[in-house]
Enzyme design. Structure first.
Site, PDB file in Angstrom:
ATOM      1  N   CYS A  81      -1.222   8.639   7.348  1.00  0.00           N
ATOM      2  CA  CYS A  81      -2.697   8.037   6.803  1.00  0.00           C
ATOM      3  C   CYS A  81      -3.476   7.736   7.882  1.00  0.00           C
ATOM      4  O   CYS A  81      -2.972   7.265   8.808  1.00  0.00           O
ATOM      5  CB  CYS A  81      -2.501   7.111   5.769  1.00  0.00           C
ATOM      6  SG  CYS A  81      -1.573   7.288   4.400  1.00  0.00           S
TER       7      CYS A  81
ATOM      8  N   CYS B 289      -3.512   4.298   9.659  1.00  0.00           N
ATOM      9  CA  CYS B 289      -2.159   3.844   9.953  1.00  0.00           C
ATOM     10  C   CYS B 289      -1.707   4.610  11.094  1.00  0.00           C
ATOM     11  O   CYS B 289      -0.542   4.504  11.197  1.00  0.00           O
ATOM     12  CB  CYS B 289      -1.170   3.465   8.741  1.00  0.00           C
ATOM     13  SG  CYS B 289      -1.925   2.272   7.554  1.00  0.00           S
TER      14      CYS B 289
ATOM     15  N   CYS C  98       7.484   4.139   5.857  1.00  0.00           N
ATOM     16  CA  CYS C  98       6.712   3.690   4.978  1.00  0.00           C
ATOM     17  C   CYS C  98       7.450   3.249   3.568  1.00  0.00           C
ATOM     18  O   CYS C  98       6.710   2.743   2.904  1.00  0.00           O
ATOM     19  CB  CYS C  98       5.766   5.075   4.683  1.00  0.00           C
ATOM     20  SG  CYS C  98       6.892   6.293   3.982  1.00  0.00           S
TER      21      CYS C  98
ATOM     22  N   CYS D 298       0.831  -1.107   0.075  1.00  0.00           N
ATOM     23  CA  CYS D 298      -0.040   0.036  -0.025  1.00  0.00           C
ATOM     24  C   CYS D 298       0.985   1.205   0.047  1.00  0.00           C
ATOM     25  O   CYS D 298       0.638   2.250  -0.672  1.00  0.00           O
ATOM     26  CB  CYS D 298      -0.931  -0.136   0.990  1.00  0.00           C
ATOM     27  SG  CYS D 298      -2.233   1.274   1.356  1.00  0.00           S
ATOM     28  N   CYS D 299       1.867   1.268   0.787  1.00  0.00           N
ATOM     29  CA  CYS D 299       2.914   2.337   0.904  1.00  0.00           C
ATOM     30  C   CYS D 299       3.480   2.478  -0.544  1.00  0.00           C
ATOM     31  O   CYS D 299       3.880   3.738  -0.835  1.00  0.00           O
ATOM     32  CB  CYS D 299       3.851   2.173   1.930  1.00  0.00           C
ATOM     33  SG  CYS D 299       3.188   2.813   3.801  1.00  0.00           S
TER      34      CYS D 299
HETATM   35  S1  SF4 Z   1       0.451   4.724   5.534  1.00  0.00           S
HETATM   36 FE1  SF4 Z   1      -1.178   2.891   5.582  1.00  0.00          FE
HETATM   37  S2  SF4 Z   1      -2.640   3.846   4.137  1.00  0.00           S
HETATM   38 FE2  SF4 Z   1      -1.009   5.084   3.921  1.00  0.00          FE
HETATM   39  S3  SF4 Z   1      -0.092   4.506   2.228  1.00  0.00           S
HETATM   40 FE3  SF4 Z   1       0.888   3.449   3.971  1.00  0.00          FE
HETATM   41  S4  SF4 Z   1      -0.333   1.428   4.405  1.00  0.00           S
HETATM   42 FE4  SF4 Z   1      -1.453   2.722   2.728  1.00  0.00          FE
END
Ligand code: SF4
Length: 243
Positions: free
Chosen positions: A203, A206, A229, A115-116
């Site tokens: 975010c 998280c 991240c 996701c990151c």
């Molecule tokens: S901090 Fe969490 S929601 Fe944001 S990009 Fe990374 S995994 Fe995804």
């Protein structure tokens, strides 16, 4: 580009210089090919303020993952008004809905690294391709993994072309107390979530409130063995030396 010997000498001399002088070096050397990247944590705000006061007109950018707190999104325009600068917002190619369609719902709960990568690392990588110097608000006391960062570092941006990028961490030696004293004294707008106990804000899925005695970044990615991240770890460092 900087040789290893120059890099080491610069890093040593920057350790004894005020932050604005380090920023002035970057402006003189790179001009607007150097840019400040910020997620609006305290150190980034101090750095933008110091740059503005010293007429160092670095471009400023942030990464909008599409999953930021409303307070963070609103802070961006408050800061643009306060500093009189345009803050570029980098966005992922993939919307949150497209990510859900392809990878399933709430990827951050199953694979936060992926996701990151999609939402932060790839947009940043595109941006860095156009820069010679990336200026960050990293501080050594934030986490164990940041305790040994240099004030100036060089990363290999592209292995095949050997393209390199200078990463400047002019806030490396600042303490959290120094940062917030500066922000208070200069009345810089900051994220209101700070006053509700959030000490490092990313975010919304998280990020949680942290208690006294916890690391500043302990509220990020709770339940995962993850403290970064990926934007500060995806590039290989050209040279490693002890500070
Ligand atoms: S901090 Fe969490 S929601 Fe944001 S990009 Fe990374 S995994 Fe995804």
């Amino acid at each position: 580009m900087l040789t290893s010997a120059e890099l080491l000498a610069l890093d040593r001399s920057f350790g004894a210089q005020p932050t604005e002088q380090i920023l002035a070096w970057a402006w003189e050397r790179f001009g607007s090919r150097a840019a400040i990247g910020t997620s609006f944590q305290g150190a980034g705000l101090v750095m933008i303020d110091l740059a503005q006061r010293n007429k160092l007109r670095f471009p400023v950018f942030t990464i909008d993952t599409g999953l930021l707190f409303r307070e963070t999104v609103e802070l961006r325009s408050r800061l643009e008004d306060f500093f009189g600068v345009k803050i570029e917002s980098l966005e992922p190619d993939t919307t949150v809905q497209e990510q859900t369609d392809f990878h399933g719902p709430e990827l951050w709960k199953r694979d936060p690294d992926l996701c990151c990568t999609i939402r932060k690392v790839l947009p940043l990588k595109d941006k860095l391709a156009d820069l010679d110097c990336w200026i960050t608000g990293l501080r050594r006391e934030q986490t164990e993994s940041r305790a040994t960062i240099g004030i100036v570092e060089v990363y290999v941006f592209d292995e095949s072309s050997r393209q390199e990028i200078v990463k400047l961490n002019p806030m490396a030696t600042w303490s959290r107390e120094q940062v917030w004293q500066y922000i208070r004294e200069n009345r810089i707008p900051y994220n209101p979530l700070r006053d509700r106990g959030f000490r490092s804000i990313g975010c919304w899925p998280c990020t949680r409130i942290t208690g006294e005695g916890e690391d500043e970044r302990a509220g990020r990615w709770t339940g995962f063995n993850k403290v970064e991240c990926g934007i500060h770890t995806f590039l290989p460092k050209k040279v490693d030396f002890q500070i």
